[in-house]
Write a protein that holds these residues in place. Structure first.
Motif, PDB file in Angstrom:
ATOM      1  N   VAL A 150      39.303 -13.444 -39.083  1.00  0.00           N
ATOM      2  CA  VAL A 150      40.745 -13.656 -38.977  1.00  0.00           C
ATOM      3  C   VAL A 150      41.090 -14.394 -37.691  1.00  0.00           C
ATOM      4  CG1 VAL A 150      42.996 -12.521 -38.869  1.00  0.00           C
ATOM      5  CG2 VAL A 150      41.202 -11.594 -40.315  1.00  0.00           C
ATOM      6  N   ARG A 151      40.444 -14.005 -36.603  1.00  0.00           N
ATOM      7  CA  ARG A 151      40.662 -14.684 -35.322  1.00  0.00           C
ATOM      8  C   ARG A 151      39.546 -14.321 -34.360  1.00  0.00           C
ATOM      9  NH1 ARG A 151      46.399 -11.934 -33.722  1.00  0.00           N
ATOM     10  NH2 ARG A 151      46.410 -13.613 -32.196  1.00  0.00           N
ATOM     11  N   LEU A 152      39.412 -15.106 -33.326  1.00  0.00           N
ATOM     12  CA  LEU A 152      38.414 -14.875 -32.293  1.00  0.00           C
ATOM     13  C   LEU A 152      39.035 -14.071 -31.155  1.00  0.00           C
ATOM     14  CD1 LEU A 152      36.920 -18.484 -32.008  1.00  0.00           C
ATOM     15  CD2 LEU A 152      36.000 -16.572 -33.337  1.00  0.00           C
ATOM     16  N   ALA A 153      38.192 -13.360 -30.403  1.00  0.00           N
ATOM     17  CA  ALA A 153      38.636 -12.654 -29.206  1.00  0.00           C
ATOM     18  C   ALA A 153      37.661 -12.960 -28.079  1.00  0.00           C
ATOM     19  CB  ALA A 153      38.719 -11.151 -29.458  1.00  0.00           C
ATOM     20  N   PHE A 154      38.163 -12.945 -26.851  1.00  0.00           N
ATOM     21  CA  PHE A 154      37.364 -13.312 -25.687  1.00  0.00           C
ATOM     22  C   PHE A 154      37.085 -12.082 -24.838  1.00  0.00           C
ATOM     23  CE2 PHE A 154      37.283 -16.029 -21.556  1.00  0.00           C
ATOM     24  CZ  PHE A 154      35.897 -16.082 -21.605  1.00  0.00           C
ATOM     25  N   GLY A 155      35.815 -11.726 -24.707  1.00  0.00           N
ATOM     26  CA  GLY A 155      35.399 -10.665 -23.792  1.00  0.00           C
ATOM     27  C   GLY A 155      34.980 -11.289 -22.479  1.00  0.00           C
ATOM     28  N   HIS A 156      35.954 -11.615 -21.654  1.00  0.00           N
ATOM     29  CA  HIS A 156      35.670 -12.444 -20.478  1.00  0.00           C
ATOM     30  C   HIS A 156      34.875 -11.712 -19.394  1.00  0.00           C
ATOM     31  CE1 HIS A 156      39.086 -10.197 -19.004  1.00  0.00           C
ATOM     32  NE2 HIS A 156      38.987 -10.745 -17.814  1.00  0.00           N
ATOM     33  N   LEU A 157      34.921 -10.395 -19.361  1.00  0.00           N
ATOM     34  CA  LEU A 157      34.179  -9.665 -18.341  1.00  0.00           C
ATOM     35  C   LEU A 157      32.677  -9.733 -18.604  1.00  0.00           C
ATOM     36  CD1 LEU A 157      36.488  -6.537 -17.944  1.00  0.00           C
ATOM     37  CD2 LEU A 157      36.449  -8.629 -16.569  1.00  0.00           C
ATOM     38  N   ASP A 158      32.267  -9.414 -19.825  1.00  0.00           N
ATOM     39  CA  ASP A 158      30.846  -9.529 -20.168  1.00  0.00           C
ATOM     40  C   ASP A 158      30.378 -10.972 -20.107  1.00  0.00           C
ATOM     41  OD1 ASP A 158      29.539  -6.901 -21.001  1.00  0.00           O
ATOM     42  OD2 ASP A 158      31.424  -6.786 -22.083  1.00  0.00           O
ATOM     43  N   PHE A 159      31.270 -11.912 -20.446  1.00  0.00           N
ATOM     44  CA  PHE A 159      30.902 -13.325 -20.372  1.00  0.00           C
ATOM     45  C   PHE A 159      30.542 -13.709 -18.939  1.00  0.00           C
ATOM     46  CE2 PHE A 159      31.662 -17.849 -19.954  1.00  0.00           C
ATOM     47  CZ  PHE A 159      31.067 -18.361 -21.093  1.00  0.00           C
ATOM     48  N   GLN A 160      31.312 -13.235 -17.979  1.00  0.00           N
ATOM     49  CA  GLN A 160      31.012 -13.536 -16.578  1.00  0.00           C
ATOM     50  C   GLN A 160      29.659 -12.966 -16.183  1.00  0.00           C
ATOM     51  OE1 GLN A 160      34.385 -12.909 -13.756  1.00  0.00           O
ATOM     52  NE2 GLN A 160      35.562 -12.512 -15.617  1.00  0.00           N
TER      53      GLN A 160
END
Length: 291
Positions: A150-160
């Protein structure tokens, strides 16, 4: 007024409030907070030794909810390469069979993972891939175009963490990544993506700055970790009343000009401005005049 479908509820939500699966008594409270969607967390909020008990609590909690509440509920599963994922999927599939919206897959990195999850949940199970790694970023288009997403979500903490980044407070280092999520969502025809959390739950100024950046960049919602964050985030994403009034006037005036450029309040109105006006009204759930 017609009750929105499960797909509409998740696609239109501007707030996704996390609740630990180990605290099932909080699920109904979270749903009553006004959040557009609630995410019951089986991943980071649950210690390894508590995963099985958390799944059992989840199943019992879902049975106690009303159908309209289940339609606003997602479950964040552990990543596909973890030892808990398979059991998570079984539990979520049982919940989807009772009307739960679907799953948010932690650390989503391939269309194959999403395809397997979609098959397990059945065609009614919606998916929200959580992009949290370099591999997830590389696979953005495949994730966005996978079945039932349905849509994407950003897990920016784990990405960092995955990339070894040390971002400043304004997270300027992540602007290209956020733009990539917005672009991939647009290419796939998805609803605007959901931005990551603001960890400072008592800092409303920080929350306001983070949410304003999310909206400017084309995101359509934000992950929340405390009920107090819900109302400010929703207000930040809500169209301004003055802007809505302007949009209605633009679209009401347009038919008289037969598709030609015209001026309204000293401002030129052409095709991009018409599209912007229509988008503002659509975001508010309004029904603009056809142009």
């Amino acid at each position: 007024m017609a009750v929105p479908s499960t797909h509409q509820a998740i696609a239109r939500a501007t707030t996704f409030l996390f609740v630990p699966a180990t605290r099932p008594e909080r699920i109904a409270k979270a749903l009553a907070s006004g959040a557009g969607a609630v995410v019951v967390d089986l991943e980071d909020a649950v210690a390894p030794g508590e995963k099985a008990a958390a799944r059992t609590a989840l199943l019992a909690a879902v049975k106690a909810l009303e159908p309209a509440q289940r339609a606003r509920l997602l479950v964040r599963t552990n990543a596909a390469d973890t030892p808990w994922h398979a059991d998570d999927v079984v539990a979520v599939a049982a919940c989807v069979a009772q009307g739960l919206a679907g799953a948010m897959l932690a650390k989503a990195e391939s269309a194959a993972e999403l395809g397997a999850l979609a098959r397990a949940l059945g065609p009614q199970g919606l998916l929200v891939p959580l992009v949290e790694s370099n591999a997830g970023l590389d696979a953005l288009d495949a994730l966005a175009q996978a079945p039932q997403v349905v849509r994407l979500a950003f897990g920016h903490l784990d990405f960092q963490v995955d990339l070894g980044l040390e971002c400043a407070a304004d997270e300027a280092e992540l602007l290209p990544v956020r733009l990539a999520l917005v672009r991939a969502s647009r290419r796939a025809g998805l609803a605007a993506p959901v931005d990551g959390v603001t960890t400072a739950t008592d800092d409303l100024a920080r929350l306001a700055e983070d949410t304003a950046r999310s909206r400017r960049m084309g995101f359509g919602g934000k992950l929340c970790i405390h009920p107090a964050q819900v109302a400010p985030v929703q207000a930040a994403f809500a169209p301004d009343p003055a802007a809505l009034a302007w949009a209605r006037r633009v679209l009401d005036e347009a038919p008289a000009h037969g598709g030609a450029v015209f001026r309204l309040d000293g401002r030129m109105v052409d095709a991009p401005v018409l599209a912007l006006a229509a988008r503002l009204l659509a975001r508010a759930g309004d029904q603009p005049t056809a142009v």
